[in-house]
Design an enzyme around this catalytic site. Sequence first.
Site, PDB file in Angstrom:
ATOM      1  N   LYS A   1      -2.312  -1.504  -3.709  1.00 31.72           N
ATOM      2  CA  LYS A   1      -3.160  -0.326  -3.627  1.00 31.72           C
ATOM      3  C   LYS A   1      -2.323   0.929  -3.711  1.00 31.72           C
ATOM      4  CE  LYS A   1      -6.189   1.923  -0.326  1.00 31.72           C
ATOM      5  NZ  LYS A   1      -6.665   1.952   1.029  1.00 31.72           N
TER       6      LYS A   1
ATOM      7  N   LYS B   1       0.858  -1.190   0.000  1.00 36.72           N
ATOM      8  CA  LYS B   1       0.000   0.000   0.000  1.00 36.72           C
ATOM      9  C   LYS B   1       0.889   1.233   0.000  1.00 36.72           C
ATOM     10  CE  LYS B   1      -3.462   2.513   2.586  1.00 36.72           C
ATOM     11  NZ  LYS B   1      -4.553   2.438   3.555  1.00 36.72           N
TER      12      LYS B   1
ATOM     13  N   GLU C   1       7.424  -6.661   1.170  1.00 30.57           N
ATOM     14  CA  GLU C   1       6.217  -6.506   1.997  1.00 30.57           C
ATOM     15  C   GLU C   1       5.264  -7.679   1.788  1.00 30.57           C
ATOM     16  OE1 GLU C   1       5.116  -4.588   4.288  1.00 30.57           O
ATOM     17  OE2 GLU C   1       6.106  -2.643   4.196  1.00 30.57           O
TER      18      GLU C   1
HETATM   19  C1  PBG Z   1      -6.719   3.759   5.602  1.00 28.36           C
HETATM   20  C2  PBG Z   1      -7.411   3.449   4.312  1.00 28.36           C
HETATM   21  C3  PBG Z   1      -7.384   4.299   3.213  1.00 28.36           C
HETATM   22  C4  PBG Z   1      -8.116   3.697   2.220  1.00 28.36           C
HETATM   23  C5  PBG Z   1      -8.599   2.485   2.720  1.00 28.36           C
HETATM   24  N1  PBG Z   1      -8.133   2.349   4.023  1.00 28.36           N
HETATM   25  C6  PBG Z   1      -6.815   5.652   3.017  1.00 28.36           C
HETATM   26  C7  PBG Z   1      -5.557   6.052   3.615  1.00 28.36           C
HETATM   27  O1  PBG Z   1      -4.628   5.253   3.727  1.00 28.36           O
HETATM   28  O2  PBG Z   1      -5.473   7.207   4.010  1.00 28.36           O
HETATM   29  C8  PBG Z   1      -8.302   4.315   0.864  1.00 28.36           C
HETATM   30  C9  PBG Z   1      -9.421   3.884   0.053  1.00 28.36           C
HETATM   31  C10 PBG Z   1      -9.701   4.751  -1.113  1.00 28.36           C
HETATM   32  O3  PBG Z   1      -9.035   5.770  -1.383  1.00 28.36           O
HETATM   33  O4  PBG Z   1     -10.644   4.404  -1.824  1.00 28.36           O
HETATM   34  N2  PBG Z   1      -6.654   2.781   6.524  1.00 28.36           N
END
Ligand code: PBG
Length: 333
Positions: A257, A203, A242
Amino acid sequence: MTKAPIAAYPALRPRRLRQADWIRRLVRETTLQPSDLIWSMVVHDGKDARIPVASMPGVDRFSVSEAAKAAVEARALGIPAIAIFPYIDGDKKDARGSQASDPNGLIARAVKAMKDAAPEVGIMCDVALDPFTDHGHDGLIEDGRILNDPTIERLVEQGLMQAEAGADILAPSDMMDGRVGALRAALEGAGHQDVMIMAYAAKYASAFYGPYREAIGSAKALKGDKRTYQMDPFNTEEALREVAMDIAEGADMVMVKPGLPYLDIVRRVVEAFALPTFAYQVSGEYAMLMAAAQNGWLEEERAILETLTSFKRAGCAGIITYFAPRAAKLLGT
Ligand code: PBG
């Protein structure tokens, strides 16, 4: 594996296989079906059935009872699973994200209502503190630093609560080191050995999460950025490390992601590991596509299906997307 063509032009004319719909369908290498989709959904605690998210046209926050109806809709559309994210009122947030592990909180009630309404639909819960903290970070914070191991203790409490409520998949999105192993051990210890873990393994600290932070109400709360725990967008080898670590710690599935800007990472992960790999088509990707479509600059439906197809072509087992119900309807069941 790429094989050399067996003939050259004009013996081989690739356009022969593109001349009509039937032959294009016959030689198609990738498929896209409703069963490839996980519906990304924001739930809220209020009475209004649906509250529109301004930066994501077509996406609403759902009340608990509306989320239960949505689970029934997902079943009818052939969507296998829903990932839920909470919108928490500002006055319920604190530094420790206390609400994150509340067994009577919004997430617990949403999971139960959805599993009651449509037990055949998988429910995935986000394991991270950011919707619940008054500073908007995914972990506990001290003197501006995110604390890794104390955060894991909170994540375990949160994850166990979600499993207790009936969640099928826990999806840690917090990017603390070691949280997958801690969650897996806690689940085993509590008799939840069948609860799956989909790790947000790679991520990235991305600009594409903006609309989501508005949707869950953490945009105003967030102080600073998440670069000390989310990954540096310049890196690939680190993503493979990771993913390897999360698999070793007990992840059943892994995720990359954001999605579209990181398809190269998806491909590398798919090639390196024999585990179902998912991509998250995040809020900013949704907003970008819808904004262009609403300006008449893109053909909306074709663009939606083309982006989703790209994830399958890259090797994804499935896609977490706000387009899920829309795409499922377009694809037919
Ligand atoms: C944070 C989280 C995020 C998303 C899912 N879980 C955003 C972030 O890391 O600030 C993003 C999902 C999206 O942008 O659709 N735990």
